[in-house]
Design a protein around this motif. Structure first.
Motif, PDB file in Angstrom:
ATOM      1  N   PHE A 109       0.862  -1.189   0.000  1.00  0.00           N
ATOM      2  CA  PHE A 109       0.000   0.000   0.000  1.00  0.00           C
ATOM      3  C   PHE A 109       0.896   1.236   0.000  1.00  0.00           C
ATOM      4  N   PRO A 110       1.376   1.664  -1.165  1.00  0.00           N
ATOM      5  CA  PRO A 110       2.357   2.756  -1.236  1.00  0.00           C
ATOM      6  C   PRO A 110       1.974   4.018  -0.473  1.00  0.00           C
ATOM      7  N   VAL A 111       0.703   4.336  -0.402  1.00  0.00           N
ATOM      8  CA  VAL A 111       0.284   5.543   0.300  1.00  0.00           C
ATOM      9  C   VAL A 111       0.528   5.422   1.812  1.00  0.00           C
ATOM     10  N   ARG A 112       0.677   4.204   2.336  1.00  0.00           N
ATOM     11  CA  ARG A 112       0.868   3.980   3.774  1.00  0.00           C
ATOM     12  C   ARG A 112       2.336   3.864   4.185  1.00  0.00           C
ATOM     13  N   ILE A 113       3.236   3.847   3.214  1.00  0.00           N
ATOM     14  CA  ILE A 113       4.665   3.719   3.534  1.00  0.00           C
ATOM     15  C   ILE A 113       5.138   4.874   4.412  1.00  0.00           C
ATOM     16  N   LYS A 114       4.642   6.084   4.145  1.00  0.00           N
ATOM     17  CA  LYS A 114       5.037   7.237   4.965  1.00  0.00           C
ATOM     18  C   LYS A 114       4.591   7.054   6.410  1.00  0.00           C
ATOM     19  N   CYS A 115       3.474   6.397   6.615  1.00  0.00           N
ATOM     20  CA  CYS A 115       2.990   6.119   7.975  1.00  0.00           C
ATOM     21  C   CYS A 115       3.988   5.219   8.710  1.00  0.00           C
ATOM     22  N   ALA A 116       4.414   4.171   8.043  1.00  0.00           N
ATOM     23  CA  ALA A 116       5.356   3.223   8.649  1.00  0.00           C
ATOM     24  C   ALA A 116       6.719   3.856   8.884  1.00  0.00           C
ATOM     25  N   ASN A 117       7.117   4.763   8.011  1.00  0.00           N
ATOM     26  CA  ASN A 117       8.445   5.388   8.095  1.00  0.00           C
ATOM     27  C   ASN A 117       8.532   6.527   9.104  1.00  0.00           C
ATOM     28  N   LEU A 118       7.417   7.057   9.564  1.00  0.00           N
ATOM     29  CA  LEU A 118       7.440   8.248  10.410  1.00  0.00           C
ATOM     30  C   LEU A 118       8.350   8.090  11.623  1.00  0.00           C
ATOM     31  N   SER A 119       8.189   7.040  12.384  1.00  0.00           N
ATOM     32  CA  SER A 119       9.003   6.871  13.593  1.00  0.00           C
ATOM     33  C   SER A 119      10.480   6.699  13.258  1.00  0.00           C
ATOM     34  N   TRP A 120      10.760   6.086  12.119  1.00  0.00           N
ATOM     35  CA  TRP A 120      12.145   5.868  11.711  1.00  0.00           C
ATOM     36  C   TRP A 120      12.810   7.178  11.292  1.00  0.00           C
ATOM     37  N   HIS A 121      12.082   8.047  10.596  1.00  0.00           N
ATOM     38  CA  HIS A 121      12.602   9.385  10.262  1.00  0.00           C
ATOM     39  C   HIS A 121      12.869  10.180  11.539  1.00  0.00           C
ATOM     40  N   THR A 122      11.945  10.064  12.481  1.00  0.00           N
ATOM     41  CA  THR A 122      12.062  10.784  13.745  1.00  0.00           C
ATOM     42  C   THR A 122      13.260  10.280  14.531  1.00  0.00           C
ATOM     43  N   LEU A 123      13.460   8.976  14.562  1.00  0.00           N
ATOM     44  CA  LEU A 123      14.625   8.381  15.226  1.00  0.00           C
ATOM     45  C   LEU A 123      15.919   8.903  14.626  1.00  0.00           C
ATOM     46  N   LYS A 124      16.011   8.912  13.312  1.00  0.00           N
ATOM     47  CA  LYS A 124      17.222   9.387  12.633  1.00  0.00           C
ATOM     48  C   LYS A 124      17.532  10.817  13.050  1.00  0.00           C
ATOM     49  N   ALA A 125      16.520  11.683  13.061  1.00  0.00           N
ATOM     50  CA  ALA A 125      16.731  13.077  13.460  1.00  0.00           C
ATOM     51  C   ALA A 125      17.183  13.168  14.918  1.00  0.00           C
ATOM     52  N   ALA A 126      16.598  12.365  15.786  1.00  0.00           N
ATOM     53  CA  ALA A 126      16.972  12.389  17.207  1.00  0.00           C
ATOM     54  C   ALA A 126      18.416  11.946  17.402  1.00  0.00           C
ATOM     55  N   LEU A 127      18.840  10.914  16.686  1.00  0.00           N
ATOM     56  CA  LEU A 127      20.201  10.408  16.832  1.00  0.00           C
ATOM     57  C   LEU A 127      21.241  11.331  16.216  1.00  0.00           C
ATOM     58  N   GLU A 128      20.825  12.122  15.243  1.00  0.00           N
ATOM     59  CA  GLU A 128      21.761  13.039  14.597  1.00  0.00           C
ATOM     60  C   GLU A 128      21.927  14.343  15.374  1.00  0.00           C
ATOM     61  N   LEU A 129      21.112  14.564  16.397  1.00  0.00           N
ATOM     62  CA  LEU A 129      21.284  15.733  17.261  1.00  0.00           C
ATOM     63  C   LEU A 129      22.503  15.523  18.146  1.00  0.00           C
ATOM     64  N   SER A 130      23.206  16.597  18.454  1.00  0.00           N
ATOM     65  CA  SER A 130      24.280  16.451  19.433  1.00  0.00           C
ATOM     66  C   SER A 130      23.633  16.283  20.803  1.00  0.00           C
ATOM     67  N   ALA A 131      24.381  15.798  21.755  1.00  0.00           N
ATOM     68  CA  ALA A 131      23.838  15.362  23.045  1.00  0.00           C
ATOM     69  C   ALA A 131      22.907  16.364  23.720  1.00  0.00           C
TER      70      ALA A 131
END
Length: 154
Positions: A121-143
């Motif tokens: 369901f291509p339209v739902r891929i963004k739903c599944a990816n949301l937490s993963w995008h958020t994780l990446k941003a959190a880990l790329e922040l300095s402490a």
């Protein structure tokens, strides 16, 4: 396993994790914090991480959204415990590749493979990816850096 059985398993796990998430809340202490938003459907997530020596001790989330977004966040949080930040960033790449049908997780992380059904369901891929995008941003922040508002997955 037949395609119908796989689809049933996918739906069952997503609904179970949506109704009874195991990793909802806020870590104590909060070492990293990031908000994520999916503008196309309104899903939002607030992700907190507790890190010790670059190793993820705990991950929790709060949010509102569809069953896919919340189940993906819950499965992700469970799979990240004990991983290094580098391992977690590699998992982000693998998950995104899985959503494109290009990869899957190894045996020890096979619970994440249930999310492969979303790729149908291509339209739902963004739903599944949301937490993963958020994780990446959190880990790329300095402490001690403050997050810059919401991360969007668009």
């Amino acid at each position: 396993m037949s395609l119908d059985n796989l689809r049933d398993l996918y739906q069952q796990v997503i609904l179970e994790r949506y109704k009874k998430p195991r990793n909802k809340g806020t870590t104590n202490p909060v070492d990293r914090y990031q908000k994520g938003h999916n503008p196309s459907c309104g899903d939002t997530i607030e992700l907190t991480l507790h890190l010790v020596d670059d190793r993820i001790q705990d991950v929790k989330f709060e949010g509102e959204g569809c069953a896919i977004a919340m189940a993906s966040a819950d499965l992700m949080a469970e799979a990240l415990k004990g991983k290094t930040a580098t391992d977690a960033l590699e998992m982000v790449q693998r998950f995104q590749a899985m959503m494109k049908g290009e990869a899957e997780f190894p045996q020890e992380l096979r619970k994440l493979n249930v999310m492969q059904g979303v790729a149908q369901f291509p339209v739902r891929i963004k739903c599944a990816n949301l937490s993963w995008h958020t994780l990446k941003a959190a880990l790329e922040l300095s402490a001690n850096a403050q997050p810059a508002g919401f991360v969007s997955n668009e």
